[in-house]
Write a protein that holds these residues in place. Structure first.
Motif, PDB file in Angstrom:
ATOM      1  N   ARG A 252      -0.119  -2.795  -6.377  1.00  0.00           N
ATOM      2  CA  ARG A 252      -1.532  -3.191  -6.449  1.00  0.00           C
ATOM      3  C   ARG A 252      -1.780  -4.654  -6.073  1.00  0.00           C
ATOM      4  O   ARG A 252      -2.818  -4.998  -5.534  1.00  0.00           O
ATOM      5  CB  ARG A 252      -2.082  -2.975  -7.881  1.00  0.00           C
ATOM      6  CG  ARG A 252      -2.071  -1.555  -8.389  1.00  0.00           C
ATOM      7  CD  ARG A 252      -2.897  -0.591  -7.569  1.00  0.00           C
ATOM      8  NE  ARG A 252      -4.135  -1.175  -7.068  1.00  0.00           N
ATOM      9  CZ  ARG A 252      -4.627  -0.945  -5.854  1.00  0.00           C
ATOM     10  NH1 ARG A 252      -3.991  -0.174  -5.010  1.00  0.00           N
ATOM     11  NH2 ARG A 252      -5.752  -1.503  -5.500  1.00  0.00           N
ATOM     12  N   ARG A 253      -0.832  -5.540  -6.447  1.00  0.00           N
ATOM     13  CA  ARG A 253      -1.104  -6.975  -6.294  1.00  0.00           C
ATOM     14  C   ARG A 253      -0.142  -7.605  -5.287  1.00  0.00           C
ATOM     15  O   ARG A 253       1.059  -7.338  -5.313  1.00  0.00           O
ATOM     16  CB  ARG A 253      -0.960  -7.679  -7.642  1.00  0.00           C
ATOM     17  CG  ARG A 253      -1.477  -9.127  -7.598  1.00  0.00           C
ATOM     18  CD  ARG A 253      -1.333  -9.824  -8.946  1.00  0.00           C
ATOM     19  NE  ARG A 253      -1.612  -8.937 -10.049  1.00  0.00           N
ATOM     20  CZ  ARG A 253      -0.784  -8.725 -11.060  1.00  0.00           C
ATOM     21  NH1 ARG A 253       0.367  -9.339 -11.129  1.00  0.00           N
ATOM     22  NH2 ARG A 253      -1.111  -7.903 -12.028  1.00  0.00           N
TER      23      ARG A 253
ATOM     24  N   ARG B 193      -8.165  -5.511   1.610  1.00  0.00           N
ATOM     25  CA  ARG B 193      -9.163  -5.611   0.533  1.00  0.00           C
ATOM     26  C   ARG B 193      -8.940  -4.626  -0.602  1.00  0.00           C
ATOM     27  O   ARG B 193      -9.478  -4.806  -1.691  1.00  0.00           O
ATOM     28  CB  ARG B 193     -10.574  -5.455   1.122  1.00  0.00           C
ATOM     29  CG  ARG B 193     -11.105  -6.775   1.691  1.00  0.00           C
ATOM     30  CD  ARG B 193     -12.602  -6.703   1.865  1.00  0.00           C
ATOM     31  NE  ARG B 193     -12.901  -5.701   2.872  1.00  0.00           N
ATOM     32  CZ  ARG B 193     -13.376  -5.971   4.074  1.00  0.00           C
ATOM     33  NH1 ARG B 193     -13.666  -7.207   4.396  1.00  0.00           N
ATOM     34  NH2 ARG B 193     -13.606  -5.017   4.950  1.00  0.00           N
ATOM     35  N   ASP B 194      -8.147  -3.569  -0.337  1.00  0.00           N
ATOM     36  CA  ASP B 194      -7.842  -2.618  -1.413  1.00  0.00           C
ATOM     37  C   ASP B 194      -6.785  -3.173  -2.373  1.00  0.00           C
ATOM     38  O   ASP B 194      -6.550  -2.599  -3.434  1.00  0.00           O
ATOM     39  CB  ASP B 194      -7.355  -1.288  -0.808  1.00  0.00           C
ATOM     40  CG  ASP B 194      -6.190  -1.487   0.161  1.00  0.00           C
ATOM     41  OD1 ASP B 194      -6.211  -2.480   0.923  1.00  0.00           O
ATOM     42  OD2 ASP B 194      -5.258  -0.665   0.148  1.00  0.00           O
ATOM     43  N   LEU B 195      -6.141  -4.293  -2.003  1.00  0.00           N
ATOM     44  CA  LEU B 195      -5.123  -4.895  -2.867  1.00  0.00           C
ATOM     45  C   LEU B 195      -5.709  -6.108  -3.571  1.00  0.00           C
ATOM     46  O   LEU B 195      -6.659  -6.721  -3.084  1.00  0.00           O
ATOM     47  CB  LEU B 195      -3.923  -5.350  -2.037  1.00  0.00           C
ATOM     48  CG  LEU B 195      -3.188  -4.273  -1.240  1.00  0.00           C
ATOM     49  CD1 LEU B 195      -2.161  -4.922  -0.314  1.00  0.00           C
ATOM     50  CD2 LEU B 195      -2.500  -3.287  -2.182  1.00  0.00           C
ATOM     51  N   GLU B 196      -5.088  -6.478  -4.699  1.00  0.00           N
ATOM     52  CA  GLU B 196      -5.505  -7.697  -5.393  1.00  0.00           C
ATOM     53  C   GLU B 196      -4.702  -8.861  -4.803  1.00  0.00           C
ATOM     54  O   GLU B 196      -3.466  -8.853  -4.866  1.00  0.00           O
ATOM     55  CB  GLU B 196      -5.176  -7.502  -6.878  1.00  0.00           C
ATOM     56  CG  GLU B 196      -5.702  -8.561  -7.799  1.00  0.00           C
ATOM     57  CD  GLU B 196      -5.120  -8.365  -9.205  1.00  0.00           C
ATOM     58  OE1 GLU B 196      -4.846  -9.381  -9.860  1.00  0.00           O
ATOM     59  OE2 GLU B 196      -4.931  -7.189  -9.612  1.00  0.00           O
TER      60      GLU B 196
ATOM     61  N   ARG C 284       0.848  -1.209   0.000  1.00  0.00           N
ATOM     62  CA  ARG C 284       0.000   0.000   0.000  1.00  0.00           C
ATOM     63  C   ARG C 284       0.882   1.258   0.000  1.00  0.00           C
ATOM     64  O   ARG C 284       0.677   2.165  -0.794  1.00  0.00           O
ATOM     65  CB  ARG C 284      -0.888  -0.045   1.241  1.00  0.00           C
ATOM     66  CG  ARG C 284      -1.981   0.987   1.243  1.00  0.00           C
ATOM     67  CD  ARG C 284      -2.853   0.804   2.456  1.00  0.00           C
ATOM     68  NE  ARG C 284      -3.683  -0.381   2.407  1.00  0.00           N
ATOM     69  CZ  ARG C 284      -3.851  -1.233   3.430  1.00  0.00           C
ATOM     70  NH1 ARG C 284      -3.238  -1.041   4.583  1.00  0.00           N
ATOM     71  NH2 ARG C 284      -4.641  -2.272   3.298  1.00  0.00           N
TER      72      ARG C 284
END
Ligand code: NAD
Length: 335
Positions: A161-162, A192-195, A156
């Motif tokens: 992102r992943r 939850r904001d990440l893949e 973050r």
């Protein structure tokens, strides 16, 4: 001012650390350096590969820059690296690997491997019996939660992102299974904001070579992270390109991911890129982000200008590489 404990160590350690210190001195006027012995020099002077004085300096300084040590084949040898990781509770090993040079036949790579740094196969608990040796491999809920939580915060904070959890839970159902279930729980509650993604370690090794863009940040167990980060470094050009940070809640130690490289020690051809990028990571960790970024930019400019180091078949050894990086360094604001 930030105080840095400098630990050159063995083989090419002193060569690449000297280069990184020169670049740090030029990049920041916020640093003070304290030198300490580790490895063979420490053993010769103090009778210990990691003297108490050195550990004390590491604890008292704001952070440490370490080169590498050569492993000694002796029953009474214990690794100074594993010892300082344990003593300073450096539970997260962060290894970013990024292509700085386009190498023919190798895809570009930009991945950060976050490796659990305190347990797994590295507790050195090996027991001889009648048939051979049994190695104890420890995976705890606490360490799994700490490293997955760290990786989520890291991804973050760095705009990634992943997050891929790498494991072998199809075989090591209980231990790696615990790691994966911790990953799922923490991703569901705080990530939850990440893949979120999962990958077996063997196919991960393959994909790092054939399709590294499949990965962004990897979180994994100790041994897998150690091996996969060398695989990733190979894709980027070699071990001279992979920096590493050992990070805990109170202390930190930054180092190139490579070892002491006895095969090239003393020849003036070691690539200091990993050591300089490790020093830049350290400055960012200490809140001197602008100075760290200017160091990174100066290294990147060397490669983007078409120069190559000896490990990539180029003509630049450690000294000439360092001179170029110092010339490329943009002046910073005076603090
Ligand atoms: P290594 O990382 O020292 O070297 C592997 C290969 O990469 C060698 O061919 C070497 O020449 C090359 N290489 C490494 N760093 C380079 C650089 N900066 N520039 C150009 N080429 C570079 O691994 P190894 O040969 O398996 O181990 C040598 C010693 O280092 C052993 O005693 C090992 O236990 C120790 N080691 C120490 C650490 C550490 O101190 N953190 C880590 C790994 C290995």
């Amino acid at each position: 001012m930030k105080r840095i404990c400098v630990l050159p160590g063995d083989g090419i350690g002193p060569e690449v650390v000297a280069s990184a210190v020169k670049v740090m001195e030029a990049a920041s006027d916020e640093l003070e350096f304290v030198h300490a012995d580790i490895g063979r020099a420490a053993y010769e002077r103090h009778g210990s590969y990691l003297p108490g004085e050195t550990l004390k300096s590491m604890r008292e300084c704001d952070s440490s820059l370490f080169g590498a040590v050569t492993t000694v084949e002796s029953a009474d040898y214990s690794s100074p690296v594993l010892t300082f990781r344990k003593e300073l509770d450096l539970y997260a090993n962060v290894r970013p690997v990024r292509s700085l040079v386009q190498i023919s036949g190798r895809p570009p790579i930009d991945v950060v491997i976050v490796r659990e740094n305190t347990e797994g196969m590295y507790t050195q608990n090996e027991v001889f019996d009648d048939v051979g040796v049994t190695t104890m491999r420890k995976v705890t809920r606490k360490a799994s939660e700490r490293i997955v939580g760290f990786a989520i915060r890291y991804a973050r904070a760095h705009g990634r992102r992943r997050l891929t959890c790498v494991h072998k839970s199809n075989v090591l159902k209980a231990s790696d299974g615990l790691f994966v279930s911790t990953f799922r729980e923490l991703m569901a509650s705080g990530g939850r904001d990440l893949e979120g993604d999962e990958q077996l370690v063997d196919s991960c090794a393959l994909k790092l070579v054939t399709e590294p863009s499949a990965f962004d940040v990897i979180v994994t167990l100790n041994l897998y992270g150690d091996i996969l980060s060398d695989v990733a470094a190979g894709v980027a050009g070699g071990l001279g390109f992979a920096p590493s940070g050992n990070i805990g809640d109170r202390h930190s130690v930054f180092e190139p991911a490579h070892g002491s490289a006895p095969d090239i020690a003393g020849k003036g051809i070691a690539n200091p890129t990993a050591a300089i990028l490790a020093a830049a990571m350290m400055l960012k960790h200490l809140g001197l982000g602008a100075d760290g970024s200017r160091m990174e930019a100066a290294v990147m400019q060397f490669y983007s200008s078409g120069h190559l180091t000896a490990d990539l078949g180029g003509r630049h050894g450690s000294e000439s590489f360092t001179e170029h990086v110092l010339k490329n360094l943009k002046p910073g604001p005076k603090h």
